[in-house]
Design an enzyme around this catalytic site. Structure first.
Site, short mmCIF file in Angstrom:
data_model
loop_
_atom_site.label_atom_id
_atom_site.label_comp_id
_atom_site.label_asym_id
_atom_site.label_seq_id
_atom_site.Cartn_x
_atom_site.Cartn_y
_atom_site.Cartn_z
CG ASP A 129 -1.93 -1.02 1.08
OD1 ASP A 129 -2.54 -1.37 -0.37
OD2 ASP A 129 -2.24 -1.60 2.46
NE ARG A 179 -4.86 -2.07 -4.22
CZ ARG A 179 -4.68 -2.40 -3.11
NH1 ARG A 179 -4.05 -1.60 -2.42
NH2 ARG A 179 -4.33 -3.45 -2.51
#
Length: 302
Positions: A129, A179
């Site tokens: 992330d 992402r």
């Protein structure tokens, strides 16, 4: 204004400590799959039965000690093993600060490599992330180092950052699995678009850049305009379904998630679990302040 308030609260350590002790009763259960990996497994099984895949995230960031970082690293390994044991259609997501990045880059790298070793053993993909801008350079650097060692490793690029397109171009040699997100942290206008329109237009350009490069693209959005743009782009350029997916957060637009899956798109749900949920929850409310109603309901039920 409300968005800035909730983003400020997300960084308050006193409130985080209180919320951790109080539990997810403050409305967070809508967005968090429980405290344990067992509860996350149960949630992912239900999602899988509905045609949705997942990425599991053990909540926690900014580990304040090696003990905390070690605990999160072990939980990540446990989550990978659970994914394999239960044959879940799921990946793992993690934050580098949760495994010690603020203590030392060496500690975070050591933990990450150990986690990736377990992931490789069980053939489970992992995504790093992206966090706030102060950790941006280190995160990209660590991703570059570890991507060369672990093929099934992805990371996140935030569309609200002006530099995002250049960073994607610099990673092309890695054939990165990315992402793409709008971004959920409070950043200075010196580094990030201050308005939604600027961010949205940049987001669309990043989707096009990544998809047309031939690299795997996860479009993480709840915005129908961004979804429509992506659908039109892949149709126009005949991009195969195996090259991209949509992603949404657990508890947000669940019916839309199912619709996309029924339309034949790969739809992945970000499923967080754990007791350290407050910062994550506050960022979700900052994105849509109307979600604050769920906090009030959680309190009134007590």
């Amino acid at each position: 204004m409300l968005r800035h308030v909730f983003l400020f609260l997300s960084q308050n350590k006193t409130l985080t400590k209180f919320a951790k002790a109080y539990g997810t009763r403050l409305g967070a259960r809508r967005f968090v799959a429980g405290d344990t990996i067992e509860s996350a497994v149960k949630t992912v099984k239900r999602l899988n039965r509905s045609g949705l895949c997942a990425t599991i995230d053990y909540l926690g960031e900014y580990a304040a000690s090696e003990k905390e970082a070690n605990q999160v690293a072990e939980e990540c390994k446990k989550a990978i093993q659970a994914i394999a044991e239960h044959q879940l259609d799921s990946e793992l997501s993690l934050k580098l600060t949760s495994i010690g990045l603020d203590l030392s880059e060496e500690l975070a790298l050591t933990h990450l490599r150990a986690i990736l070793s377990v992931a490789k053993q069980y053939d489970v993909a992992v995504t790093i992330d992206m966090e706030d801008y102060s950790h941006y350079e280190q995160t990209l650097s660590i991703y570059r180092q570890c991507k060369q060692e672990f093929e099934k490793l992805g990371t996140v690029i935030q569309a609200y950052l002006y530099r995002a397109a250049e960073d994607i171009k610099k990673m092309r040699d890695l054939k990165p699995n990315l992402r793409l997100v709008k971004g959920a942290y409070k950043e200075s206008a010196a580094v990030a678009f201050p308005d939604k329109r600027g961010t949205d237009l940049h987001f669309q350009s990043l989707i096009k850049l990544q998809l047309l490069s031939g690299n795997y693209t996860a479009v993480a959005t709840h915005d129908d305009d961004i979804i429509k743009f992506t659908k039109q782009l892949v149709a126009e350029h005949r991009i195969p379904a195996s090259q991209f997916e949509f992603q949404m957060l657990y508890g947000i637009r669940p019916e839309r998630q199912k619709e996309l899956a029924k339309e034949g798109y790969r739809m992945r749900v970000y499923v967080p679990y754990g007791t350290d949920w407050f910062s994550y929850f506050m960022r979700r409310i900052a994105e849509r302040p109307a979600n604050a109603a769920f906090v009030l309901k959680g309190i009134l039920k007590k």
